[in-house]
Design a protein around this motif. Structure first.
Motif, mmCIF file in Angstrom:
data_model
loop_
_atom_site.group_PDB
_atom_site.id
_atom_site.type_symbol
_atom_site.label_atom_id
_atom_site.label_comp_id
_atom_site.label_asym_id
_atom_site.label_seq_id
_atom_site.Cartn_x
_atom_site.Cartn_y
_atom_site.Cartn_z
ATOM 1 N N VAL A 6 -7.879 1.040 -13.439
ATOM 2 C CA VAL A 6 -8.189 1.007 -11.726
ATOM 3 C C VAL A 6 -7.279 -0.377 -11.262
ATOM 4 O O VAL A 6 -8.149 -1.318 -11.609
ATOM 5 C CB VAL A 6 -9.478 1.133 -11.144
ATOM 6 N N GLY A 7 -6.415 -0.367 -10.631
ATOM 7 C CA GLY A 7 -5.691 -1.423 -9.862
ATOM 8 C C GLY A 7 -6.283 -1.701 -8.513
ATOM 9 O O GLY A 7 -6.807 -0.870 -7.955
ATOM 10 N N LEU A 8 -6.463 -3.186 -8.190
ATOM 11 C CA LEU A 8 -7.365 -3.475 -6.958
ATOM 12 C C LEU A 8 -6.137 -4.079 -5.997
ATOM 13 O O LEU A 8 -5.601 -4.917 -6.409
ATOM 14 C CB LEU A 8 -8.264 -4.471 -7.062
ATOM 15 N N ILE A 9 -6.051 -3.590 -4.940
ATOM 16 C CA ILE A 9 -5.178 -4.246 -3.656
ATOM 17 C C ILE A 9 -6.176 -4.769 -2.802
ATOM 18 O O ILE A 9 -6.933 -4.030 -2.076
ATOM 19 C CB ILE A 9 -4.313 -3.164 -2.987
ATOM 20 N N GLY A 10 -5.986 -6.209 -2.637
ATOM 21 C CA GLY A 10 -7.174 -6.902 -1.673
ATOM 22 C C GLY A 10 -7.847 -7.845 -2.489
ATOM 23 O O GLY A 10 -8.024 -7.831 -3.518
ATOM 24 N N THR A 11 -7.967 -9.108 -1.528
ATOM 25 C CA THR A 11 -8.555 -10.241 -2.196
ATOM 26 C C THR A 11 -9.421 -10.800 -1.478
ATOM 27 O O THR A 11 -10.007 -11.956 -1.561
ATOM 28 C CB THR A 11 -7.472 -11.192 -2.727
ATOM 29 N N GLY A 12 -9.971 -10.187 -0.417
ATOM 30 C CA GLY A 12 -10.921 -10.691 0.465
ATOM 31 C C GLY A 12 -12.251 -10.697 0.296
ATOM 32 O O GLY A 12 -12.351 -10.323 -0.955
ATOM 33 N N PRO A 13 -13.459 -10.748 1.005
ATOM 34 C CA PRO A 13 -14.606 -10.848 0.960
ATOM 35 C C PRO A 13 -15.254 -9.532 -0.026
ATOM 36 O O PRO A 13 -15.877 -9.601 -0.988
ATOM 37 C CB PRO A 13 -15.512 -11.096 2.163
ATOM 38 N N TRP A 14 -14.809 -8.245 0.326
ATOM 39 C CA TRP A 14 -15.355 -7.192 0.002
ATOM 40 C C TRP A 14 -14.716 -7.114 -1.545
ATOM 41 O O TRP A 14 -15.356 -6.793 -2.387
ATOM 42 C CB TRP A 14 -14.989 -5.905 0.639
ATOM 43 N N ALA A 15 -13.502 -7.374 -1.639
ATOM 44 C CA ALA A 15 -12.829 -7.296 -3.077
ATOM 45 C C ALA A 15 -13.448 -8.201 -4.085
ATOM 46 O O ALA A 15 -13.850 -8.093 -5.265
ATOM 47 C CB ALA A 15 -11.192 -7.767 -2.775
ATOM 48 N N THR A 16 -13.788 -9.670 -3.571
ATOM 49 C CA THR A 16 -14.464 -10.431 -4.219
ATOM 50 C C THR A 16 -15.833 -10.166 -4.833
ATOM 51 O O THR A 16 -16.058 -10.419 -5.897
ATOM 52 C CB THR A 16 -14.122 -11.898 -3.613
ATOM 53 N N ALA A 17 -16.517 -9.912 -3.629
ATOM 54 C CA ALA A 17 -17.980 -9.571 -3.891
ATOM 55 C C ALA A 17 -18.336 -8.350 -4.490
ATOM 56 O O ALA A 17 -19.528 -8.160 -5.188
ATOM 57 C CB ALA A 17 -19.014 -9.674 -2.691
ATOM 58 N N THR A 250 -34.126 -0.311 2.701
ATOM 59 C CA THR A 250 -33.738 0.429 1.394
ATOM 60 C C THR A 250 -32.768 1.460 1.645
ATOM 61 O O THR A 250 -31.989 1.991 0.869
ATOM 62 C CB THR A 250 -34.903 1.538 0.996
ATOM 63 N N GLY A 251 -32.154 1.645 2.789
ATOM 64 C CA GLY A 251 -31.069 2.513 3.283
ATOM 65 C C GLY A 251 -29.731 2.048 2.803
ATOM 66 O O GLY A 251 -29.192 2.960 2.069
ATOM 67 N N TRP A 252 -29.334 1.098 2.835
ATOM 68 C CA TRP A 252 -28.209 0.579 2.303
ATOM 69 C C TRP A 252 -28.132 0.383 0.867
ATOM 70 O O TRP A 252 -27.029 0.720 0.229
ATOM 71 C CB TRP A 252 -27.713 -0.943 3.060
ATOM 72 N N GLY A 253 -29.058 -0.005 0.273
ATOM 73 C CA GLY A 253 -29.102 -0.058 -0.999
ATOM 74 C C GLY A 253 -28.267 -1.490 -1.370
ATOM 75 O O GLY A 253 -27.752 -2.270 -0.529
ATOM 76 N N ASP A 254 -27.727 -1.566 -2.651
ATOM 77 C CA ASP A 254 -27.038 -2.606 -3.190
ATOM 78 C C ASP A 254 -25.607 -1.981 -3.014
ATOM 79 O O ASP A 254 -25.126 -0.770 -3.668
ATOM 80 C CB ASP A 254 -27.119 -2.958 -4.574
ATOM 81 N N SER A 255 -24.811 -2.712 -2.432
ATOM 82 C CA SER A 255 -23.367 -2.215 -2.141
ATOM 83 C C SER A 255 -22.774 -2.156 -3.492
ATOM 84 O O SER A 255 -21.831 -1.350 -3.786
ATOM 85 C CB SER A 255 -22.507 -3.168 -1.396
ATOM 86 N N GLY A 256 -23.019 -2.932 -4.608
ATOM 87 C CA GLY A 256 -22.410 -2.760 -5.755
ATOM 88 C C GLY A 256 -22.760 -1.422 -6.552
ATOM 89 O O GLY A 256 -21.980 -0.899 -7.055
ATOM 90 N N VAL A 257 -23.902 -1.196 -6.379
ATOM 91 C CA VAL A 257 -24.333 0.080 -6.952
ATOM 92 C C VAL A 257 -23.605 1.301 -6.246
ATOM 93 O O VAL A 257 -23.413 2.243 -6.849
ATOM 94 C CB VAL A 257 -26.049 0.158 -7.069
ATOM 95 N N ALA A 258 -23.702 1.211 -5.059
ATOM 96 C CA ALA A 258 -22.954 2.202 -4.275
ATOM 97 C C ALA A 258 -21.498 2.227 -4.751
ATOM 98 O O ALA A 258 -20.904 3.378 -4.997
ATOM 99 C CB ALA A 258 -22.927 2.007 -2.818
ATOM 100 N N PHE A 259 -20.761 1.065 -4.809
ATOM 101 C CA PHE A 259 -19.580 1.282 -5.114
ATOM 102 C C PHE A 259 -19.187 1.908 -6.449
ATOM 103 O O PHE A 259 -18.186 2.602 -6.889
ATOM 104 C CB PHE A 259 -18.705 0.032 -5.136
ATOM 105 N N GLN A 260 -20.192 1.480 -7.519
ATOM 106 C CA GLN A 260 -20.047 2.124 -8.922
ATOM 107 C C GLN A 260 -20.185 3.423 -8.869
ATOM 108 O O GLN A 260 -19.620 4.075 -9.579
ATOM 109 C CB GLN A 260 -21.500 1.383 -9.554
ATOM 110 N N SER A 261 -21.160 3.941 -7.937
ATOM 111 C CA SER A 261 -21.200 5.599 -7.738
ATOM 112 C C SER A 261 -19.880 6.176 -7.301
ATOM 113 O O SER A 261 -19.417 7.192 -7.759
ATOM 114 C CB SER A 261 -22.298 5.998 -6.804
#
Length: 314
Positions: A6-17, A250-261
């Motif tokens: 998976v190639g990543l396009i973007g280097t801002g806060p969401w891309a980094t975090a 609890t609703g948002w959860g962890d953004s990293g876990v959500a992105f992994q899904s």
């Protein structure tokens, strides 16, 4: 199963975090490289995750099986269409564009290329919210729904850690609006019509009709006073009223876990050849609804300004 490049396009806060660390650690994917409009930022992010920084976006696309996007929506749409034409699967951010024609053009490119697509509507992938929404959908039918996003992102007493020109320009309708539409659709079904009215600052009120006959409302803003901020979600029907408990915690959860899904969903869709519920076609429909609402708000604002001008002139 071969790991997905998976190639990543973007280097801002969401891309980094979120994007880069999740892709680098995903069991079924690998971070194939990074491209950004600022080469120095791409080099720094790539070095942090032991991957390649690409100076040419087409070279990144060529080196990838799929491309993930963490860029403004109207930058995303043409680059994603480019990647689709190259036969690459797409992991898109919401909204997919802020222009309905561009969003539908992208969906057309994806369909013609026969590639998989997933749009990262956070709450559709974040446990426990994703599970809560799925359970509510099974319990229907529901009579009405309500989704209110009162964010203080741009309030005088708020903060803007993830500030960006497109967010400041487009406001709550386009930033938190996709979240509201995605959760309402998950439970009540496809949105068939929208009526919109402006409120204070960037606030927009929506009245929505759904294919199954239910109706819903949404209030969206990035400018609520900090003490008035919060998210409300509820559905009403024969079973009574349903709202997620402790949404803020609890609703948002962890953004990293959500992105992994979301990454896992794209891998599954690509291998199975079956579209995901949050694919680019759904993303384009969300853009169409938001664009229609924006046009209605602009027309009402124009009429209000015209009325004030006439009153002052008289």
């Amino acid at each position: 199963m071969t790991r997905f490049r998976v190639g990543l396009i973007g280097t801002g806060p969401w891309a980094t975090a979120t994007h880069a660390p999740v892709l680098a650690a995903h069991p079924d994917a690998e971070l194939a490289g990074v491209w950004g409009r600022r080469p120095e930022a791409a080099a720094e992010l790539a070095a942090a995750h032991a991957t390649t920084a690409y100076e040419d976006v087409d070279a990144l696309i060529a080196a990838s099986d799929a491309v993930a996007f963490a860029v403004p929506p109207d930058v995303q749409a043409p680059l994603a269409a480019r990647a689709a034409r190259a036969g690459r699967h797409l992991l898109l951010d919401k909204p997919v564009a802020t222009d309905a024609a561009a969003a539908h053009a992208l969906a057309g490119e994806v369909e013609r290329a026969g590639v998989a697509s997933v749009v990262f509507f956070t709450l559709r992938f974040a446990p426990p919210m994703a599970d809560w929404l799925a359970a509510r959908a099974q319990e229907g039918p529901w009579f009405t729904g309500r989704a209110d996003w009162y964010s203080s992102f741009y309030a005088a007493d708020g903060t803007g850690a993830f500030d960006s020109p497109w967010r400041a320009s487009k406001g709550g309708l386009w930033d938190v609006g996709p979240h509201a539409l995605s959760v309402l659709t998950a439970v009540l079904g496809e949105i068939t019509s929208v009526t919109a009215a402006p409120g204070p600052a960037d606030t927009v009120h929506l009245v929505l009709r759904h294919a199954g006959g239910a109706s819903s409302t949404a209030t969206l803003t990035l400018c609520a006073p900090e003490r008035a901020s919060g998210v409300n979600l509820e559905f009403r029907g024969e079973r009574g009223t349903a709202s997620p408990e402790a949404f803020g915690e609890t609703g948002w959860g962890d953004s990293g876990v959500a992105f992994q899904s979301a990454v896992s969903a794209l891998v599954t869709a690509a291998h199975a050849g079956r579209p995901h519920a949050c694919d680019v076609r759904f993303g384009a429909h969300v853009t169409e609804i938001l664009a229609a609402a924006e046009n209605q708000v602009s027309a009402l604002d124009g009429a209000t300004q015209g009325g004030r001008t006439r009153t002052q002139a008289s």
